[in-house]
Design a protein around this motif. Structure first.
Motif, PDB file in Angstrom:
ATOM      1  N   LYS A 209      -5.794   6.087  -4.801  1.00  0.00           N
ATOM      2  CA  LYS A 209      -7.380   6.518  -4.666  1.00  0.00           C
ATOM      3  C   LYS A 209      -7.985   5.365  -4.106  1.00  0.00           C
ATOM      4  O   LYS A 209      -9.176   5.563  -3.793  1.00  0.00           O
ATOM      5  CB  LYS A 209      -7.618   6.788  -6.016  1.00  0.00           C
ATOM      6  CG  LYS A 209      -7.422   5.904  -7.101  1.00  0.00           C
ATOM      7  CD  LYS A 209      -7.846   6.476  -8.308  1.00  0.00           C
ATOM      8  CE  LYS A 209      -7.848   5.269  -9.566  1.00  0.00           C
ATOM      9  NZ  LYS A 209      -8.913   4.309  -9.456  1.00  0.00           N
ATOM     10  N   ASP A 210      -7.533   4.112  -4.258  1.00  0.00           N
ATOM     11  CA  ASP A 210      -8.221   2.927  -3.733  1.00  0.00           C
ATOM     12  C   ASP A 210      -8.268   2.602  -2.496  1.00  0.00           C
ATOM     13  O   ASP A 210      -8.669   1.329  -2.014  1.00  0.00           O
ATOM     14  CB  ASP A 210      -8.321   1.979  -4.920  1.00  0.00           C
ATOM     15  CG  ASP A 210      -8.503   2.329  -6.282  1.00  0.00           C
ATOM     16  OD1 ASP A 210      -9.656   2.988  -6.350  1.00  0.00           O
ATOM     17  OD2 ASP A 210      -7.871   1.716  -7.180  1.00  0.00           O
ATOM     18  N   ILE A 211      -7.047   2.918  -1.686  1.00  0.00           N
ATOM     19  CA  ILE A 211      -7.176   2.771  -0.320  1.00  0.00           C
ATOM     20  C   ILE A 211      -8.252   2.473   0.433  1.00  0.00           C
ATOM     21  O   ILE A 211      -8.655   1.677   1.190  1.00  0.00           O
ATOM     22  CB  ILE A 211      -5.780   3.553   0.249  1.00  0.00           C
ATOM     23  CG1 ILE A 211      -4.602   3.361  -0.560  1.00  0.00           C
ATOM     24  CG2 ILE A 211      -6.016   3.094   1.892  1.00  0.00           C
ATOM     25  CD1 ILE A 211      -3.988   1.844  -0.202  1.00  0.00           C
ATOM     26  N   TRP A 212      -9.137   3.658   0.604  1.00  0.00           N
ATOM     27  CA  TRP A 212      -9.990   3.720   1.410  1.00  0.00           C
ATOM     28  C   TRP A 212     -11.317   3.502   0.717  1.00  0.00           C
ATOM     29  O   TRP A 212     -11.479   3.682  -0.526  1.00  0.00           O
ATOM     30  CB  TRP A 212     -10.130   5.270   2.045  1.00  0.00           C
ATOM     31  CG  TRP A 212      -9.286   5.438   3.413  1.00  0.00           C
ATOM     32  CD1 TRP A 212      -7.847   5.914   2.877  1.00  0.00           C
ATOM     33  CD2 TRP A 212      -9.517   5.118   4.656  1.00  0.00           C
ATOM     34  NE1 TRP A 212      -7.236   5.951   4.172  1.00  0.00           N
ATOM     35  CE2 TRP A 212      -8.294   5.353   5.302  1.00  0.00           C
ATOM     36  CE3 TRP A 212     -10.392   4.451   5.504  1.00  0.00           C
ATOM     37  CZ2 TRP A 212      -7.958   5.211   6.376  1.00  0.00           C
ATOM     38  CZ3 TRP A 212     -10.225   4.417   6.776  1.00  0.00           C
ATOM     39  CH2 TRP A 212      -9.019   4.645   7.353  1.00  0.00           C
ATOM     40  N   PRO A 213     -12.419   2.878   1.416  1.00  0.00           N
ATOM     41  CA  PRO A 213     -12.480   2.298   2.864  1.00  0.00           C
ATOM     42  C   PRO A 213     -11.531   0.880   2.962  1.00  0.00           C
ATOM     43  O   PRO A 213     -11.479   0.289   1.852  1.00  0.00           O
ATOM     44  CB  PRO A 213     -14.000   2.019   3.070  1.00  0.00           C
ATOM     45  CG  PRO A 213     -14.538   1.700   1.485  1.00  0.00           C
ATOM     46  CD  PRO A 213     -13.650   2.483   0.523  1.00  0.00           C
ATOM     47  N   ASP A 216     -12.718  -5.450   4.607  1.00  0.00           N
ATOM     48  CA  ASP A 216     -12.149  -6.664   5.327  1.00  0.00           C
ATOM     49  C   ASP A 216     -11.233  -7.534   4.166  1.00  0.00           C
ATOM     50  O   ASP A 216     -10.129  -7.770   4.653  1.00  0.00           O
ATOM     51  CB  ASP A 216     -13.429  -7.639   5.677  1.00  0.00           C
ATOM     52  CG  ASP A 216     -14.140  -7.212   6.844  1.00  0.00           C
ATOM     53  OD1 ASP A 216     -13.484  -6.361   7.476  1.00  0.00           O
ATOM     54  OD2 ASP A 216     -15.115  -7.813   6.990  1.00  0.00           O
ATOM     55  N   ASP A 217     -11.481  -7.344   2.841  1.00  0.00           N
ATOM     56  CA  ASP A 217     -10.388  -8.163   2.154  1.00  0.00           C
ATOM     57  C   ASP A 217      -9.409  -7.190   1.909  1.00  0.00           C
ATOM     58  O   ASP A 217      -8.193  -7.761   1.844  1.00  0.00           O
ATOM     59  CB  ASP A 217     -11.283  -8.188   0.521  1.00  0.00           C
ATOM     60  CG  ASP A 217     -11.656  -6.730   0.158  1.00  0.00           C
ATOM     61  OD1 ASP A 217     -12.190  -5.796   0.644  1.00  0.00           O
ATOM     62  OD2 ASP A 217     -11.579  -6.539  -1.415  1.00  0.00           O
ATOM     63  N   LYS A 218      -9.384  -5.942   1.820  1.00  0.00           N
ATOM     64  CA  LYS A 218      -8.359  -5.090   1.916  1.00  0.00           C
ATOM     65  C   LYS A 218      -7.361  -5.424   3.240  1.00  0.00           C
ATOM     66  O   LYS A 218      -5.944  -5.212   3.438  1.00  0.00           O
ATOM     67  CB  LYS A 218      -8.580  -3.645   1.712  1.00  0.00           C
ATOM     68  CG  LYS A 218      -8.863  -3.091   0.477  1.00  0.00           C
ATOM     69  CD  LYS A 218      -9.239  -1.799   0.270  1.00  0.00           C
ATOM     70  CE  LYS A 218     -10.025  -1.397  -0.856  1.00  0.00           C
ATOM     71  NZ  LYS A 218     -10.488  -0.010  -1.112  1.00  0.00           N
ATOM     72  N   VAL A 219      -8.034  -5.250   4.428  1.00  0.00           N
ATOM     73  CA  VAL A 219      -7.237  -5.782   5.598  1.00  0.00           C
ATOM     74  C   VAL A 219      -6.534  -6.851   5.584  1.00  0.00           C
ATOM     75  O   VAL A 219      -5.291  -7.284   5.744  1.00  0.00           O
ATOM     76  CB  VAL A 219      -8.320  -5.605   6.858  1.00  0.00           C
ATOM     77  CG1 VAL A 219      -7.638  -6.073   8.046  1.00  0.00           C
ATOM     78  CG2 VAL A 219      -8.980  -4.201   7.071  1.00  0.00           C
ATOM     79  N   LYS A 224      -1.441  -9.726   5.180  1.00  0.00           N
ATOM     80  CA  LYS A 224      -0.702 -10.861   4.328  1.00  0.00           C
ATOM     81  C   LYS A 224       0.638 -10.196   3.662  1.00  0.00           C
ATOM     82  O   LYS A 224       1.761 -10.930   4.035  1.00  0.00           O
ATOM     83  CB  LYS A 224      -1.486 -11.398   3.100  1.00  0.00           C
ATOM     84  CG  LYS A 224      -0.812 -12.464   2.304  1.00  0.00           C
ATOM     85  CD  LYS A 224      -1.670 -12.920   1.257  1.00  0.00           C
ATOM     86  CE  LYS A 224      -1.068 -13.881   0.470  1.00  0.00           C
ATOM     87  NZ  LYS A 224      -1.783 -14.603  -0.668  1.00  0.00           N
ATOM     88  N   LYS A 225       0.453  -8.900   3.290  1.00  0.00           N
ATOM     89  CA  LYS A 225       1.732  -8.333   2.814  1.00  0.00           C
ATOM     90  C   LYS A 225       2.590  -8.038   4.082  1.00  0.00           C
ATOM     91  O   LYS A 225       3.803  -8.051   3.897  1.00  0.00           O
ATOM     92  CB  LYS A 225       1.387  -6.888   2.320  1.00  0.00           C
ATOM     93  CG  LYS A 225       2.716  -6.276   1.520  1.00  0.00           C
ATOM     94  CD  LYS A 225       2.882  -6.953   0.227  1.00  0.00           C
ATOM     95  CE  LYS A 225       3.970  -6.277  -0.308  1.00  0.00           C
ATOM     96  NZ  LYS A 225       4.662  -6.981  -1.488  1.00  0.00           N
ATOM     97  N   LEU A 226       1.966  -7.601   5.250  1.00  0.00           N
ATOM     98  CA  LEU A 226       2.967  -7.352   6.392  1.00  0.00           C
ATOM     99  C   LEU A 226       3.634  -8.465   6.850  1.00  0.00           C
ATOM    100  O   LEU A 226       4.598  -8.641   7.657  1.00  0.00           O
ATOM    101  CB  LEU A 226       2.086  -6.778   7.502  1.00  0.00           C
ATOM    102  CG  LEU A 226       1.683  -5.009   7.536  1.00  0.00           C
ATOM    103  CD1 LEU A 226       0.419  -4.730   8.214  1.00  0.00           C
ATOM    104  CD2 LEU A 226       2.799  -4.309   7.789  1.00  0.00           C
TER     105      LEU A 226
END
Length: 381
Positions: A209-213, A216-219, A224-226
């Motif tokens: 439920k917290d993926i979107w939007p 920038d911090d999520k990108v 980093k995970k990728l």
């Protein structure tokens, strides 16, 4: 959607033709949609023709056999087929020329051209008074826009080779990142970067439920995970047929892939397993072009397609499910666990935030453009 994923706007999901070319294979389960008298009565009876733009090859052939011809038999309205991988640019060209030659088309909700055409009022309001009660109840309200109707959904999800994991395979994107317990070469899409970022965030513990939007911090967090999985991606697939074929060839142990491609392979007896948890789902809409030559017949065609039995015929014909949940009663039992409108599967998926995707940032770029640039820079690094 073309055989290769859209390079102009990668969006975490497969291109049109790549998704749709598996449709002929999916027809292996017998199904015949019967044109009963009710479809030729009252509101849908007519004459003349309707010009419908869809995708070429097996898609349009099977659409004609299972949907368009029954529509003509039931209503008296003939269907003229035209095809286009991406109809939005052609619709824009027709608008500029001041003449619309089509009546109905399927548009990709993730393409900027679709959003532009919708915002400028190029699509006719849908006449829901032509719909029967079963269709209105079966198609969820989010799929019934004022100026468009969901034609089909397509998903990108984790698929693995059961031969590579005889004791049980991965059950989540966290497992995809778990090299120790689930070894083997991985696959991700080079152009489906939104999906890859979403999967990385899920693997890093972000709630669905917290993926979107995708701020920038999520990108930053996703990239980093990728970084962790990048050395284990043996090939970044670029065409829709690649991931499933590489699984078949045992060049992948697991990969992201289109649901329709996986279903087609499974129905052929190939030992693949689909993992629906945190799959990404995207939308493609039937629209009616304002100013088209046969608007009244176009309304009748869309009403017909969304009736439950005909929705099942569309799903069988194209390989991807239309939105009417009531069609589940008409589909082969073995197909139900494999499709994205199965309520159990749908509850596990992640839907995009289209409004945010197309919104502009302070620098004037859309969020879509900005994230694409971030991805390209990461890939080049």
């Amino acid at each position: 959607m073309p055989e290769q994923v859209s390079r102009k706007l990668p969006c975490g999901r497969l291109s049109r033709r790549s998704v749709l070319r598996s449709s002929a294979v999916l027809l292996s389960a017998p199904f015949i949609a019967k044109a009963t008298p009710v479809f030729g009565q009252e509101k849908l009876t007519g004459s003349g023709q309707v010009v419908v733009c869809s995708y070429g090859g097996s898609f349009v052939e099977n659409l004609r056999k299972h949907v368009s011809d029954p529509f003509t038999k039931a209503t008296g309205i003939s269907v003229v087929d035209v095809t286009a991988d991406n109809p939005e640019p052609q619709i824009k060209a027709m608008r500029e020329a001041g003449r619309f030659d089509w009546d109905v088309a399927i548009c990709n909700a993730f393409f900027p051209a679709y959003a532009e055409l919708q915002q400028t009022g190029e699509f006719l309001p849908i006449d829901y008074s032509l719909w029967d009660d079963e269709a209105l109840k079966g198609v969820p309200a989010p799929g019934r826009l004022a100026d468009g109707v969901l034609a089909f959904q397509n998903a990108t999800l984790l698929v693995y080779d059961e031969r590579a994991f005889p004791k049980g395979g991965p059950k989540s994107w966290a497992d995809f990142w778990n090299i120790k317990d689930f070894s083997g070469p991985r696959g991700l899409g080079v152009y489906t970067f939104i999906g890859s970022m979403v999967f990385a965030l899920i693997a890093d513990g972000v709630a669905r439920k917290d993926i979107w939007p995708l701020t920038d911090d999520k990108v930053d967090r996703a990239l980093k995970k990728l970084d962790q999985i990048k050395p284990h991606v043996s090939k970044w697939w670029s065409a829709g047929g690649e991931p499933i074929q590489l699984l078949i060839n045992r060049e992948y142990a697991m990969t992201s892939a289109a649901d329709g491609r996986a279903v087609a392979a499974i129905k052929k007896g190939i030992p693949l397993r689909m993992v629906w948890d945190d799959a990404t789902v995207g939308d493609n809409y039937w629209i009616i072009l304002k100013g088209g030559p046969n608007n009244a017949n176009a309304q009748k065609f869309i009403a017909f397609v969304n009736r439950a039995e005909k929705a099942a015929a569309f799903t069988q014909a194209t390989g991807y499910p239309g939105p009417n949940i009531n069609q589940l009663s008409y589909l082969p039992a073995e197909l139900l666990p494999l499709i994205n409108i199965n309520p159990e599967n749908a509850a596990k998926t992640i839907r995009p935030d289209y409004a945010w995707w197309f919104a502009k940032r302070p620098d004037g770029k859309t969020n879509a453009d900005h994230i694409q640039e971030r991805w390209m820079a990461w890939r080049a690094g």
